[in-house]
Structure formats: C-alpha cells, structure tokens
Design a protein around this motif. Structure first.
Motif, PDB file in Angstrom:
ATOM      1  N   THR A  35       0.887  -1.221   0.049  1.00  0.00           N
ATOM      2  CA  THR A  35      -0.051  -0.078   0.063  1.00  0.00           C
ATOM      3  C   THR A  35       0.869   1.357   0.201  1.00  0.00           C
ATOM      4  O   THR A  35       0.390   2.492  -0.130  1.00  0.00           O
ATOM      5  N   TRP A  36       2.166   1.016   0.302  1.00  0.00           N
ATOM      6  CA  TRP A  36       2.870   2.268   0.198  1.00  0.00           C
ATOM      7  C   TRP A  36       4.475   1.803  -0.649  1.00  0.00           C
ATOM      8  O   TRP A  36       4.728   0.794  -0.799  1.00  0.00           O
ATOM      9  N   GLU A  37       4.681   2.740  -1.171  1.00  0.00           N
ATOM     10  CA  GLU A  37       5.999   2.714  -2.224  1.00  0.00           C
ATOM     11  C   GLU A  37       7.003   3.845  -1.400  1.00  0.00           C
ATOM     12  O   GLU A  37       6.779   4.768  -1.313  1.00  0.00           O
ATOM     13  N   LEU A  38       8.370   3.133  -1.193  1.00  0.00           N
ATOM     14  CA  LEU A  38       9.173   3.720  -0.288  1.00  0.00           C
ATOM     15  C   LEU A  38      10.432   3.951  -1.369  1.00  0.00           C
ATOM     16  O   LEU A  38      11.084   2.945  -1.778  1.00  0.00           O
ATOM     17  N   ARG A  39      10.921   4.984  -1.677  1.00  0.00           N
ATOM     18  CA  ARG A  39      11.925   5.633  -2.675  1.00  0.00           C
ATOM     19  C   ARG A  39      12.842   5.892  -2.067  1.00  0.00           C
ATOM     20  O   ARG A  39      12.986   6.801  -1.244  1.00  0.00           O
ATOM     21  N   TRP A  40      14.179   5.453  -2.258  1.00  0.00           N
ATOM     22  CA  TRP A  40      15.342   5.412  -1.604  1.00  0.00           C
ATOM     23  C   TRP A  40      16.571   5.568  -2.502  1.00  0.00           C
ATOM     24  O   TRP A  40      16.511   5.107  -3.555  1.00  0.00           O
ATOM     25  N   ASN A  41      17.624   6.028  -1.792  1.00  0.00           N
ATOM     26  CA  ASN A  41      18.818   6.313  -2.602  1.00  0.00           C
ATOM     27  C   ASN A  41      20.101   5.945  -1.767  1.00  0.00           C
ATOM     28  O   ASN A  41      19.986   6.589  -0.754  1.00  0.00           O
ATOM     29  N   ASN A  42      20.930   5.265  -2.298  1.00  0.00           N
ATOM     30  CA  ASN A  42      22.153   5.051  -1.199  1.00  0.00           C
ATOM     31  C   ASN A  42      23.295   5.881  -2.051  1.00  0.00           C
ATOM     32  O   ASN A  42      23.696   5.491  -3.368  1.00  0.00           O
ATOM     33  N   PRO A  43      23.604   7.035  -1.609  1.00  0.00           N
ATOM     34  CA  PRO A  43      24.547   8.129  -2.186  1.00  0.00           C
ATOM     35  C   PRO A  43      25.984   7.356  -2.439  1.00  0.00           C
ATOM     36  O   PRO A  43      26.567   7.649  -3.198  1.00  0.00           O
ATOM     37  N   LYS A  44      26.240   6.167  -1.764  1.00  0.00           N
ATOM     38  CA  LYS A  44      27.512   5.693  -1.880  1.00  0.00           C
ATOM     39  C   LYS A  44      27.621   4.926  -3.123  1.00  0.00           C
ATOM     40  O   LYS A  44      28.712   4.732  -3.844  1.00  0.00           O
ATOM     41  N   ILE A  45      26.440   4.168  -3.643  1.00  0.00           N
ATOM     42  CA  ILE A  45      26.399   3.638  -4.929  1.00  0.00           C
ATOM     43  C   ILE A  45      25.605   3.972  -5.910  1.00  0.00           C
ATOM     44  O   ILE A  45      25.714   3.405  -6.986  1.00  0.00           O
ATOM     45  N   HIS A  46      24.714   4.956  -5.870  1.00  0.00           N
ATOM     46  CA  HIS A  46      23.689   5.455  -6.639  1.00  0.00           C
ATOM     47  C   HIS A  46      24.021   7.044  -7.085  1.00  0.00           C
ATOM     48  O   HIS A  46      24.457   7.851  -6.026  1.00  0.00           O
ATOM     49  N   THR A  47      23.848   7.489  -8.274  1.00  0.00           N
ATOM     50  CA  THR A  47      23.799   8.754  -8.592  1.00  0.00           C
ATOM     51  C   THR A  47      22.665   9.534  -7.933  1.00  0.00           C
ATOM     52  O   THR A  47      21.563   8.684  -7.558  1.00  0.00           O
ATOM     53  N   PRO A  48      22.643  10.684  -7.645  1.00  0.00           N
ATOM     54  CA  PRO A  48      21.467  11.474  -6.778  1.00  0.00           C
ATOM     55  C   PRO A  48      20.289  11.350  -7.400  1.00  0.00           C
ATOM     56  O   PRO A  48      19.230  11.317  -6.582  1.00  0.00           O
ATOM     57  N   ASP A  49      20.070  11.076  -8.679  1.00  0.00           N
ATOM     58  CA  ASP A  49      18.744  11.189  -9.265  1.00  0.00           C
ATOM     59  C   ASP A  49      18.215   9.548  -9.308  1.00  0.00           C
ATOM     60  O   ASP A  49      17.158   9.365  -9.808  1.00  0.00           O
ATOM     61  N   ARG A  50      19.079   8.528  -8.908  1.00  0.00           N
ATOM     62  CA  ARG A  50      18.594   7.320  -8.944  1.00  0.00           C
ATOM     63  C   ARG A  50      17.707   6.829  -7.850  1.00  0.00           C
ATOM     64  O   ARG A  50      17.799   7.309  -6.873  1.00  0.00           O
ATOM     65  N   ARG A  51      16.455   5.996  -8.090  1.00  0.00           N
ATOM     66  CA  ARG A  51      15.718   5.533  -7.061  1.00  0.00           C
ATOM     67  C   ARG A  51      15.612   4.345  -6.950  1.00  0.00           C
ATOM     68  O   ARG A  51      15.171   3.677  -7.938  1.00  0.00           O
ATOM     69  N   LYS A  52      15.825   3.713  -5.943  1.00  0.00           N
ATOM     70  CA  LYS A  52      15.320   2.383  -5.722  1.00  0.00           C
ATOM     71  C   LYS A  52      13.891   2.213  -4.784  1.00  0.00           C
ATOM     72  O   LYS A  52      13.515   3.181  -4.376  1.00  0.00           O
ATOM     73  N   THR A  53      13.231   1.239  -5.079  1.00  0.00           N
ATOM     74  CA  THR A  53      11.618   1.265  -4.699  1.00  0.00           C
ATOM     75  C   THR A  53      11.403   0.072  -3.904  1.00  0.00           C
ATOM     76  O   THR A  53      11.856  -1.097  -4.267  1.00  0.00           O
ATOM     77  N   TRP A  54      11.112   0.393  -2.806  1.00  0.00           N
ATOM     78  CA  TRP A  54      10.722  -0.863  -1.884  1.00  0.00           C
ATOM     79  C   TRP A  54       9.192  -0.661  -1.738  1.00  0.00           C
ATOM     80  O   TRP A  54       8.649   0.408  -1.652  1.00  0.00           O
ATOM     81  N   LEU A  55       8.345  -1.696  -1.523  1.00  0.00           N
ATOM     82  CA  LEU A  55       6.937  -1.657  -1.599  1.00  0.00           C
ATOM     83  C   LEU A  55       6.631  -2.210  -0.058  1.00  0.00           C
ATOM     84  O   LEU A  55       7.388  -3.122   0.519  1.00  0.00           O
ATOM     85  N   ALA A  56       5.678  -1.430   0.701  1.00  0.00           N
ATOM     86  CA  ALA A  56       5.445  -1.935   2.025  1.00  0.00           C
ATOM     87  C   ALA A  56       3.875  -2.076   2.291  1.00  0.00           C
ATOM     88  O   ALA A  56       3.011  -1.129   1.579  1.00  0.00           O
ATOM     89  N   CYS A  57       3.483  -2.949   3.038  1.00  0.00           N
ATOM     90  CA  CYS A  57       2.037  -2.919   3.632  1.00  0.00           C
ATOM     91  C   CYS A  57       2.005  -1.922   4.731  1.00  0.00           C
ATOM     92  O   CYS A  57       2.926  -1.217   5.073  1.00  0.00           O
ATOM     93  N   ASP A  58       0.882  -1.601   5.196  1.00  0.00           N
ATOM     94  CA  ASP A  58       0.540  -0.679   6.107  1.00  0.00           C
ATOM     95  C   ASP A  58       1.320  -1.216   7.567  1.00  0.00           C
ATOM     96  O   ASP A  58       2.066  -0.421   8.173  1.00  0.00           O
ATOM     97  N   THR A  59       1.596  -2.452   7.852  1.00  0.00           N
ATOM     98  CA  THR A  59       1.971  -3.074   8.721  1.00  0.00           C
ATOM     99  C   THR A  59       3.661  -2.805   8.974  1.00  0.00           C
ATOM    100  O   THR A  59       4.146  -2.193   9.733  1.00  0.00           O
ATOM    101  N   HIS A  60       4.255  -2.804   7.719  1.00  0.00           N
ATOM    102  CA  HIS A  60       5.789  -2.619   7.692  1.00  0.00           C
ATOM    103  C   HIS A  60       6.332  -1.201   7.191  1.00  0.00           C
ATOM    104  O   HIS A  60       7.313  -1.109   7.015  1.00  0.00           O
ATOM    105  N   LYS A  61       5.148  -0.367   6.655  1.00  0.00           N
ATOM    106  CA  LYS A  61       5.373   0.815   6.247  1.00  0.00           C
ATOM    107  C   LYS A  61       6.545   1.461   7.310  1.00  0.00           C
ATOM    108  O   LYS A  61       7.794   2.067   6.805  1.00  0.00           O
TER     109      LYS A  61
END
Ligand SMILES: [Zn+2]
Length: 82
Positions: A35-61
């Motif tokens: 139900t939620w999308e968490l967009r994240w970026n690891n500055p050590k391995i990703h360029t600043p505009d890069r986004r990784k996405t994790w999905l989360a239910c209400d319980t784990h958001k």
C-alpha cells in the motif's frame, strides 16, 4: 487480500519499467499487498537522481521507512499504486 489474481492484475497495470516489481510488501516473509512505495537512494552506490523502490504494507511501512531513514537513504514515501 493476498490472492494471486489480484496482484497479477495490478502488476499488469504498470509499464515495462516496473514489470519486475512485485506488488507485495518488500519486508522479509511478508506477502501482503503493498500500500506504500518507499523510494530510496544510497549515495555511496547510486547517482543522486537514482531511485530504488521498496513496497510496504501498512504493517511494515514504518519499520521499512525507519530502516532507510536511519541510514539516510529514504527520499520519498508515496501511496502504492501511486
Ligand atoms: Zn508487510
């Protein structure tokens, strides 16, 4: 609310870009619909505009976003599908 037909139909709504993204929570062992999308970026391995996405239910958001936030990785949290 975890029937395969529903998640299959949902993932079909997204373009080829997200075709490999399962529409279930990314928390280990959790098969709940996301139900939620968490967009994240690891500055050590990703360029600043890069986004990784994790999905989360209400319980784990909270636990997943907290995990990312403590590492300074969390960028955006948005409703899924959003
Ligand atoms: Zn979950």
């Amino acid at each position: 609310m975890t029937d395969d037909a529903t998640s299959g139909a949902l993932s079909g709504l997204f373009g080829s870009e997200d075709a490999d993204l399962p529409s279930v929570c990314s928390a280990r062992g959790c098969g709940e619909s996301a139900t939620w999308e968490l967009r994240w970026n690891n500055p050590k391995i990703h360029t600043p505009d890069r986004r990784k996405t994790w999905l989360a239910c209400d319980t784990h958001k909270e636990s997943l976003s907290d995990f990312l936030q403590r590492r300074g990785f969390l960028r955006e949290v948005e409703p899924f599908p959003g």
